[in-house]
Design a protein around this motif. Structure first.
Motif, PDB file in Angstrom:
ATOM      1  N   HIS A  98       0.840  -1.209   0.000  1.00 26.65           N
ATOM      2  CA  HIS A  98       0.000   0.000   0.000  1.00 26.65           C
ATOM      3  C   HIS A  98       0.876   1.260   0.000  1.00 26.65           C
ATOM      4  CE1 HIS A  98      -4.052  -1.491   0.242  1.00 26.65           C
ATOM      5  NE2 HIS A  98      -3.840  -2.196   1.338  1.00 26.65           N
ATOM      6  N   SER A 119      -6.391   2.112   5.424  1.00 23.24           N
ATOM      7  CA  SER A 119      -7.049   0.899   4.912  1.00 23.24           C
ATOM      8  C   SER A 119      -8.087   0.423   5.922  1.00 23.24           C
ATOM      9  CB  SER A 119      -5.997  -0.182   4.657  1.00 23.24           C
ATOM     10  OG  SER A 119      -5.489  -0.648   5.877  1.00 23.24           O
ATOM     11  N   ASP A 281      -7.031  -3.492  -2.155  1.00 17.65           N
ATOM     12  CA  ASP A 281      -6.116  -4.632  -2.205  1.00 17.65           C
ATOM     13  C   ASP A 281      -5.937  -5.176  -3.622  1.00 17.65           C
ATOM     14  OD1 ASP A 281      -5.761  -4.338   0.441  1.00 17.65           O
ATOM     15  OD2 ASP A 281      -6.968  -6.049   1.051  1.00 17.65           O
TER      16      ASP A 281
HETATM   17 ZN    ZN Z   1      -4.985  -3.668   2.078  1.00 17.73          ZN
END
Ligand code: ZN
Ligand code: KG4
Length: 314
Positions: A98, A119, A281
């Motif tokens: 990320h 997140s 994701d």
């Molecule tokens: Zn994630």
């Protein structure tokens, strides 16, 4: 699948439909789904990339943080491929994926920056000095930003995951209608707290005669966004960095993107945000970190384990 800075294929097997009836992720359902879908997903990625598995230089998988039973399936698959084809295996930290995703595809690659990673499980404010050199400036003391969106979405009866649905609803709402708390906005650190905000929404709802969903969503979202943007820019000021890198699923949020863009532009700071497909994701961000590690001569042992609580920075 990546070739240098070029993205050849990034396939996703979404589990949203499987978890939706339960209003959240069920670990057992998640791991079964991983097991069933991983081989098809691999075949799809290979076909989309137009290469054969034998041509792949290295195989990578997320080793943490996350649900152990799901991490094990990805790691086992990548290790099996590495072993079978005699190529290196790389265990990658999901949060590093990320963190670095906004730099993917940029000509300069990784640059010093202030990174906000938001997140479902994390809210991290990090100073990136260079690849592999990260300093934690602040983090949430309770709920993650995405968790707050999802819990408020659930309170409002919106489908799982709440985040994108709250965002959509908020577009029609009045963000000034309800004055929700901006927790820790004035604290003299760079940490966050979102659980009080969620509780404030819970207490408000029974008091309303009619619930105007768009107004509640817009006001809640504004409270989250204001704190995230203010603290990020405070970190910029303290460190004198000139680049902000915004990432994680919540960085898809339209109001967060807009507010961060405006705040950065006002201070002459460059904002890097990945495309929405690279914010939630995805495998491409894991592959990107793997190519960077390989270029630094790093790889992982086939005996390396997964770690559900793997940390990115101490
Ligand atoms: Zn994630
Ligand atoms: O990074 P991610 O895909 O998975 C984790 O590693 O957690 O983030 C998922 C989180 C969820 O909480 C989801 O509701 C949130 O990101 N999210 C959003 C939006 N899109 C995804 N939150 C607010 N607005 C959005 N548009």
């Amino acid at each position: 699948m990546l070739r240098g800075r070029e993205l050849l294929a990034s396939e996703i097997a979404s589990q949203v439909a499987e978890h939706q009836p339960y209003g959240g992720v069920v670990p057992e359902v998640a791991s079964r789904h991983h097991l069933q879908r991983a081989p098809q997903l691999l075949a799809r990625a290979v076909a989309a990339a137009g290469i054969s598995l034998g041509e792949v230089d290295a195989f990578a998988a997320t080793s943490g943080p996350g649900l152990a039973s799901s991490l094990m399936i990805g790691a086992s698959l990548a290790k099996g491929l590495a072993l079978g084809f005699g190529k290196p295996y790389l265990a990658i930290n999901h949060m590093e994926g990320h963190l670095l995703s906004p730099f993917f595809g940029t000509a300069e690659g990784i640059r010093p920056a202030i990174a906000l990673v938001v997140s479902g499980g994390h809210t991290l404010l990090i100073e990136i000095e260079a690849f592999g050199c990260y300093h934690l400036l602040g983090q949430t003391q309770d709920d993650a930003a995405g968790e707050a969106f999802d819990k408020v979405g659930k309170l409002l009866g919106l489908p799982y995951p709440g985040g994108p649905n709250v965002d959509r609803m908020a577009r029609e709402g009045d963000a000034a209608r309800f004055d929700f708390p901006r927790s820790m906005l004035d604290s003299d650190d760079l940490n966050f707290s979102f659980s009080g905000l969620k509780t404030a929404v819970r207490y408000l709802l029974p008091k309303l005669e009619t619930i105007n969903l768009p107004d509640v969503c817009a006001s809640f979202q504004e409270a989250v966004v204001e704190v995230l943007v203010t603290k990020t820019l405070r970190a910029v000021k303290a460190t004198r960095r000139r680049v902000v890198a915004l990432s994680g699923g919540v960085s898809c949020n339209s109001r967060l993107r807009e507010a961060m863009r405006t705040a950065c532009a006002a201070r002459g700071v460059e904002l890097l945000v990945a495309t929405p497909a690279l914010c939630t994701d995805n495998a491409a961000m894991i592959g990107y970190v793997a190519t960077l590690k390989l270029a630094h001569g790093e790889s992982s042992s086939l005996a390396s384990d997964i770690d559900p609580n793997l940390r990115l920075v101490a």
